[in-house]
Design a protein around this motif. Structure first.
Motif, PDB file in Angstrom:
ATOM      1  N   SER A  33       0.808  -1.219   0.000  1.00 19.97           N
ATOM      2  CA  SER A  33       0.000   0.000   0.000  1.00 19.97           C
ATOM      3  C   SER A  33       0.844   1.273   0.000  1.00 19.97           C
ATOM      4  CB  SER A  33      -0.929   0.018   1.224  1.00 19.97           C
ATOM      5  OG  SER A  33      -0.168   0.024   2.428  1.00 19.97           O
ATOM      6  N   VAL A  34       2.146   1.133   0.241  1.00 19.50           N
ATOM      7  CA  VAL A  34       3.059   2.284   0.289  1.00 19.50           C
ATOM      8  C   VAL A  34       3.765   2.391  -1.057  1.00 19.50           C
ATOM      9  CG1 VAL A  34       5.044   3.316   1.452  1.00 19.50           C
ATOM     10  CG2 VAL A  34       3.404   1.939   2.758  1.00 19.50           C
ATOM     11  N   SER A 141       5.004   2.136  12.782  1.00 10.79           N
ATOM     12  CA  SER A 141       4.388   3.055  11.829  1.00 10.79           C
ATOM     13  C   SER A 141       3.655   2.245  10.767  1.00 10.79           C
ATOM     14  CB  SER A 141       5.448   3.928  11.153  1.00 10.79           C
ATOM     15  OG  SER A 141       6.163   4.687  12.097  1.00 10.79           O
ATOM     16  N   GLY A 142       2.481   2.727  10.346  1.00 10.59           N
ATOM     17  CA  GLY A 142       1.757   2.018   9.302  1.00 10.59           C
ATOM     18  C   GLY A 142       0.563   2.778   8.786  1.00 10.59           C
ATOM     19  N   ASP A 143       0.113   2.385   7.569  1.00 14.62           N
ATOM     20  CA  ASP A 143      -1.033   3.050   6.948  1.00 14.62           C
ATOM     21  C   ASP A 143      -2.206   2.110   6.714  1.00 14.62           C
ATOM     22  OD1 ASP A 143      -0.125   1.498   4.800  1.00 14.62           O
ATOM     23  OD2 ASP A 143      -0.420   3.098   3.325  1.00 14.62           O
ATOM     24  N   GLY A 144      -2.131   0.882   7.286  1.00 15.89           N
ATOM     25  CA  GLY A 144      -3.222  -0.067   7.052  1.00 15.89           C
ATOM     26  C   GLY A 144      -3.359  -1.080   8.163  1.00 15.89           C
ATOM     27  N   VAL A 145      -4.427  -1.866   8.096  1.00 15.73           N
ATOM     28  CA  VAL A 145      -4.710  -2.884   9.100  1.00 15.73           C
ATOM     29  C   VAL A 145      -4.044  -4.201   8.722  1.00 15.73           C
ATOM     30  CG1 VAL A 145      -6.922  -1.788   9.597  1.00 15.73           C
ATOM     31  CG2 VAL A 145      -6.838  -3.705   7.992  1.00 15.73           C
ATOM     32  N   VAL A 170       0.181   6.311  13.159  1.00  7.87           N
ATOM     33  CA  VAL A 170      -0.823   5.992  12.152  1.00  7.87           C
ATOM     34  C   VAL A 170      -0.746   7.008  11.016  1.00  7.87           C
ATOM     35  CG1 VAL A 170      -3.300   5.893  11.688  1.00  7.87           C
ATOM     36  CG2 VAL A 170      -2.377   4.866  13.770  1.00  7.87           C
ATOM     37  N   ILE A 171      -0.667   6.503   9.789  1.00 12.94           N
ATOM     38  CA  ILE A 171      -0.637   7.354   8.608  1.00 12.94           C
ATOM     39  C   ILE A 171      -2.012   7.294   7.955  1.00 12.94           C
ATOM     40  CG2 ILE A 171       0.543   7.863   6.447  1.00 12.94           C
ATOM     41  CD1 ILE A 171       2.802   5.900   7.653  1.00 12.94           C
ATOM     42  N   LEU A 172      -2.760   8.369   8.072  1.00 11.67           N
ATOM     43  CA  LEU A 172      -4.111   8.394   7.533  1.00 11.67           C
ATOM     44  C   LEU A 172      -4.068   8.515   6.013  1.00 11.67           C
ATOM     45  CD1 LEU A 172      -5.880  10.769  10.090  1.00 11.67           C
ATOM     46  CD2 LEU A 172      -5.700   8.278  10.148  1.00 11.67           C
ATOM     47  N   GLY A 173      -5.057   7.880   5.359  1.00 13.01           N
ATOM     48  CA  GLY A 173      -5.105   7.919   3.902  1.00 13.01           C
ATOM     49  C   GLY A 173      -6.251   7.096   3.371  1.00 13.01           C
ATOM     50  N   ASP A 174      -5.925   5.978   2.710  1.00 14.65           N
ATOM     51  CA  ASP A 174      -6.931   5.179   2.023  1.00 14.65           C
ATOM     52  C   ASP A 174      -7.694   4.223   2.926  1.00 14.65           C
ATOM     53  OD1 ASP A 174      -6.237   6.378  -0.359  1.00 14.65           O
ATOM     54  OD2 ASP A 174      -4.740   4.849  -0.862  1.00 14.65           O
ATOM     55  N   ASP A 175      -7.124   3.844   4.059  1.00 15.19           N
ATOM     56  CA  ASP A 175      -7.754   2.833   4.919  1.00 15.19           C
ATOM     57  C   ASP A 175      -8.489   3.513   6.071  1.00 15.19           C
ATOM     58  OD1 ASP A 175      -8.435   0.740   6.591  1.00 15.19           O
ATOM     59  OD2 ASP A 175      -6.594  -0.380   6.184  1.00 15.19           O
ATOM     60  N   PRO A 176      -9.819   3.494   6.054  1.00 18.61           N
ATOM     61  CA  PRO A 176     -10.571   4.181   7.109  1.00 18.61           C
ATOM     62  C   PRO A 176     -10.514   3.477   8.459  1.00 18.61           C
ATOM     63  CG  PRO A 176     -12.065   2.985   5.677  1.00 18.61           C
ATOM     64  CD  PRO A 176     -10.707   2.875   5.053  1.00 18.61           C
ATOM     65  N   ASP A 177     -10.032   2.222   8.477  1.00 17.05           N
ATOM     66  CA  ASP A 177     -10.017   1.449   9.714  1.00 17.05           C
ATOM     67  C   ASP A 177      -8.675   1.486  10.446  1.00 17.05           C
ATOM     68  OD1 ASP A 177     -12.667   0.577   9.265  1.00 17.05           O
ATOM     69  OD2 ASP A 177     -11.944  -0.994   7.916  1.00 17.05           O
ATOM     70  N   VAL A 178      -7.673   2.151   9.864  1.00 15.71           N
ATOM     71  CA  VAL A 178      -6.331   2.042  10.420  1.00 15.71           C
ATOM     72  C   VAL A 178      -6.230   2.662  11.817  1.00 15.71           C
ATOM     73  CG1 VAL A 178      -5.518   4.155   9.263  1.00 15.71           C
ATOM     74  CG2 VAL A 178      -3.875   2.394   9.950  1.00 15.71           C
ATOM     75  N   LEU A 179      -6.911   3.780  12.048  1.00 19.30           N
ATOM     76  CA  LEU A 179      -6.820   4.421  13.361  1.00 19.30           C
ATOM     77  C   LEU A 179      -7.406   3.536  14.447  1.00 19.30           C
ATOM     78  CD1 LEU A 179      -6.015   6.912  15.012  1.00 19.30           C
ATOM     79  CD2 LEU A 179      -8.231   7.917  14.442  1.00 19.30           C
TER      80      LEU A 179
END
Length: 232
Positions: A33-34, A141-145, A170-179
């Protein structure tokens, strides 16, 4: 005991400052995803954050003892790469060398899923062979689940995480569930916290805040259950 420590400090100058106060592991997401641009923002952002005046001051002018740093990238089940092995940060020169190494990282993987549980297990193994420090922290660090392999809870049950704190960036972006995922499954240990980057362009700012807080051992809120607030 205090008198003995003072005597040893007189006999062997510097011994009183030899203790390690923090073993810090930075774990950087290089899953599929990165993309390449985002990877460079993460790589250069990590290097710049370590090089910031606030972080340098926290490392060198903070509590007694030094900070030890290790950095690895993670993605799939077996796709973890150690880029900076344990490095004692006692001087500006030590920090300069670590900053250079992080800025020159070459991406290890780019087509594997997001295996957070395995990434945490790898981080535990890095800490296991690391220096004996007062505090031990993994900075994930990450942008997804998690979408492949075992989840963080399994890592915490089956790998050595006693007295280890795991914080999240948490890197916000395409995945709404990451936070929610990082808040509910990744945070671990007393005082664990989340820092939030509003996209990869904000990664450097978020990492700078996070390193300063971790190294300074600043405790805010009530610990891992405290709800993080996004920064504008």
């Amino acid at each position: 005991m205090v008198r003995l420590a003072c005597l040893l400090g007189l006999l062997w100058p510097g011994i009183a400052q030899a203790d390690c106060r923090l073993a810090l592991v930075l774990a950087l997401d290089v899953s599929a995803s990165v993309d390449a641009t985002e990877y460079n923002l993460q790589r250069l952002g990590t290097s710049a954050a370590l090089d910031s005046s606030d972080v340098r001051h926290a490392i060198l002018e903070g509590a007694p003892g030094h900070v030890a740093l290790a950095v690895y990238e993670w993605s799939g089940h077996y796709q973890q790469k150690l880029h900076l092995d344990w490095t004692a940060l006692r001087t500006h020169g030590d920090i300069d060398r670590a900053v250079l190494a992080l800025g020159q990282m070459t991406r290890s993987h780019d087509e594997f899923p997001t295996s957070v549980g395995q990434a945490l297990a790898y981080g535990a193994s890095v800490l296991e062979r690391g220096p004996d420090c007062d505090r031990r922290v993994i900075d994930m660090s990450g942008d997804g689940v998690n979408n492949y392999g075992f989840r963080p809870g399994n890592a915490y049950r089956h790998f050595p995480f006693q007295d280890v704190v795991v914080n999240g960036l948490v890197i916000l972006g395409d995945d709404p569930d990451v936070l929610g995922f990082y808040h509910g499954e990744v945070l671990h240990g007393p005082g664990a916290f989340l820092e939030i980057a509003n996209g990869f362009a904000d990664f450097q700012n978020a990492m700078t805040r996070k390193l300063h807080r971790e190294i300074s051992d600043i405790i805010l809120g009530t610990g891992p259950t405290a709800r993080p607030r996004p920064r504008g």
